[in-house]
Design a protein around this motif. Structure first.
Motif, mmCIF file in Angstrom:
data_model
loop_
_atom_site.group_PDB
_atom_site.id
_atom_site.type_symbol
_atom_site.label_atom_id
_atom_site.label_comp_id
_atom_site.label_asym_id
_atom_site.label_seq_id
_atom_site.Cartn_x
_atom_site.Cartn_y
_atom_site.Cartn_z
ATOM 1 N N LEU A 61 -43.038 -17.062 4.215
ATOM 2 C CA LEU A 61 -41.934 -16.869 5.141
ATOM 3 C C LEU A 61 -42.149 -17.771 6.350
ATOM 4 O O LEU A 61 -43.235 -17.757 6.942
ATOM 5 C CB LEU A 61 -41.835 -15.410 5.580
ATOM 6 C CG LEU A 61 -41.040 -14.446 4.684
ATOM 7 C CD1 LEU A 61 -41.562 -14.447 3.258
ATOM 8 C CD2 LEU A 61 -41.057 -13.039 5.263
ATOM 9 N N ILE A 62 -41.143 -18.523 6.734
ATOM 10 C CA ILE A 62 -41.320 -19.577 7.738
ATOM 11 C C ILE A 62 -40.266 -19.472 8.840
ATOM 12 O O ILE A 62 -39.062 -19.528 8.563
ATOM 13 C CB ILE A 62 -41.211 -20.975 7.086
ATOM 14 C CG1 ILE A 62 -42.122 -21.072 5.860
ATOM 15 C CG2 ILE A 62 -41.509 -22.068 8.088
ATOM 16 C CD1 ILE A 62 -41.732 -22.164 4.896
ATOM 17 N N ASP A 63 -40.705 -19.359 10.066
ATOM 18 C CA ASP A 63 -39.814 -19.443 11.221
ATOM 19 C C ASP A 63 -39.529 -20.921 11.500
ATOM 20 O O ASP A 63 -40.376 -21.787 11.255
ATOM 21 C CB ASP A 63 -40.478 -18.791 12.431
ATOM 22 C CG ASP A 63 -39.553 -18.716 13.634
ATOM 23 O OD1 ASP A 63 -38.322 -18.780 13.445
ATOM 24 O OD2 ASP A 63 -40.058 -18.599 14.767
ATOM 25 N N ASP A 68 -46.091 -25.497 18.036
ATOM 26 C CA ASP A 68 -46.628 -26.845 17.834
ATOM 27 C C ASP A 68 -45.819 -27.649 16.809
ATOM 28 O O ASP A 68 -46.317 -28.586 16.202
ATOM 29 C CB ASP A 68 -48.086 -26.777 17.376
ATOM 30 C CG ASP A 68 -48.277 -25.905 16.145
ATOM 31 O OD1 ASP A 68 -47.329 -25.179 15.778
ATOM 32 O OD2 ASP A 68 -49.371 -25.939 15.559
ATOM 33 N N GLY A 69 -44.554 -27.298 16.635
ATOM 34 C CA GLY A 69 -43.718 -28.042 15.701
ATOM 35 C C GLY A 69 -42.568 -27.173 15.236
ATOM 36 O O GLY A 69 -42.173 -26.226 15.919
ATOM 37 N N ASN A 70 -42.025 -27.483 14.078
ATOM 38 C CA ASN A 70 -40.918 -26.663 13.571
ATOM 39 C C ASN A 70 -41.054 -26.421 12.075
ATOM 40 O O ASN A 70 -41.780 -27.119 11.365
ATOM 41 C CB ASN A 70 -39.567 -27.323 13.893
ATOM 42 C CG ASN A 70 -39.432 -28.693 13.240
ATOM 43 O OD1 ASN A 70 -39.316 -28.789 12.019
ATOM 44 N ND2 ASN A 70 -39.434 -29.754 14.042
ATOM 45 N N GLY A 71 -40.337 -25.403 11.630
ATOM 46 C CA GLY A 71 -40.420 -25.013 10.239
ATOM 47 C C GLY A 71 -39.887 -26.051 9.278
ATOM 48 O O GLY A 71 -40.306 -26.103 8.116
ATOM 49 N N MET A 72 -38.957 -26.895 9.737
ATOM 50 C CA MET A 72 -38.431 -27.961 8.875
ATOM 51 C C MET A 72 -39.565 -28.886 8.438
ATOM 52 O O MET A 72 -39.667 -29.276 7.269
ATOM 53 C CB MET A 72 -37.359 -28.764 9.612
ATOM 54 C CG MET A 72 -36.139 -27.984 10.001
ATOM 55 S SD MET A 72 -35.165 -27.437 8.581
ATOM 56 C CE MET A 72 -33.760 -26.732 9.450
#
Length: 246
Positions: A61-63, A68-72
């Protein structure tokens, strides 16, 4: 053997909430690992892989917003992994939804949905269907398949969970507002179950209220979904209200 799950979420409250959703969604044992940022997630991936000798996590599961960055970015790194990858976010707009799917997300859930709705949608992976929040499913259907009431939506899903089981209600099809034939009318018992579902009660709570076993409630829900041609309690409640069934 317990199914390994990784939850990548920086908000401790949201992370705890998602852990509860995962535990409620599946009847098999779940070994949940938490990470609050991308670096922690990468470390947990490497550790799980080393221990298993192969990709260790079956569900991730990814927000989309991390310190420190993004789920994309993380989705791109997970592209070749066999795990089921599900975005859990507050963003329901096209600018987040479609890039996430293009980068390999197998599902897209909105954290603002009610606990019971998230459980039901997450349980879809057991049935080989994409776990999608109702609002997201409607957006996808209108974008890719206008007017469609098909079973599976625009993308398929092979969960790879093996014998993982859940107390999920069955898959349905798109909502139809046509009047129901007489033979499809709900029984009094099904109406009672649907009333409780519409009020947000869980399967276990309904079983206690009606003095029956949870699997009997589950059977009633299967019948309700089939008769109303829906795939979630939210859709069932809306259609039942419009049809005057409850």
């Amino acid at each position: 053997m317990a199914v390994k799950v990784l939850i990548v979420e920086d908000n401790p409250v949201a992370r705890s909430f998602l852990c509860r959703v995962v535990r409620e969604s599946f009847s098999d044992g779940m070994e949940i690992t938490e990470a609050g940022d991308l670096e922690g997630a990468r470390q947990q991936l490497a550790r799980a892989d080393a221990e298993a000798g192969s990709p260790g996590f079956k569900l991730i599961l990814i927000d989309l917003e991390l310190p420190d960055g993004n789920g994309m970015e993380f989705l791109g790194e997970l592209a070749n992994r066999p795990a089921v990858k599900i975005v859990t976010t507050l963003y329901s707009d096209d600018d987040h939804l479609f890039p996430a799917l293009q980068r390999g997300a197998d599902g897209y859930l909105l954290k603002e949905d009610r606990f019971e709705v998230l459980v039901e949608e997450l349980q879809r992976i057991v049935r080989g269907q994409p776990p999608l929040s109702p609002a997201i499913a409607r957006r996808l259907l209108s974008h890719f398949r206008p007017g469609s009431s098909g079973d599976s939506g625009p993308m398929g899903l092979n969960s790879g969970f093996g014998t993982l089981t859940s107390s999920a209600t069955p898959s349905g099809r798109g909502v139809t507002l046509d009047p129901l034939p007489e033979w499809e009318r709900l029984t009094p018992r099904e109406n009672e179950v649907l009333t409780y579902l519409s009020k947000g009660f869980t399967i276990k709570e309904i079983a206690n209220l009606m003095g029956i076993k949870w699997f009997t409630v589950n059977d009633h829900i299967k019948s309700i979904y089939k008769k109303l041609n829906v795939s979630s309690r939210a859709e069932a409640a809306v259609l039942a209200s419009k049809q005057g069934l409850v």
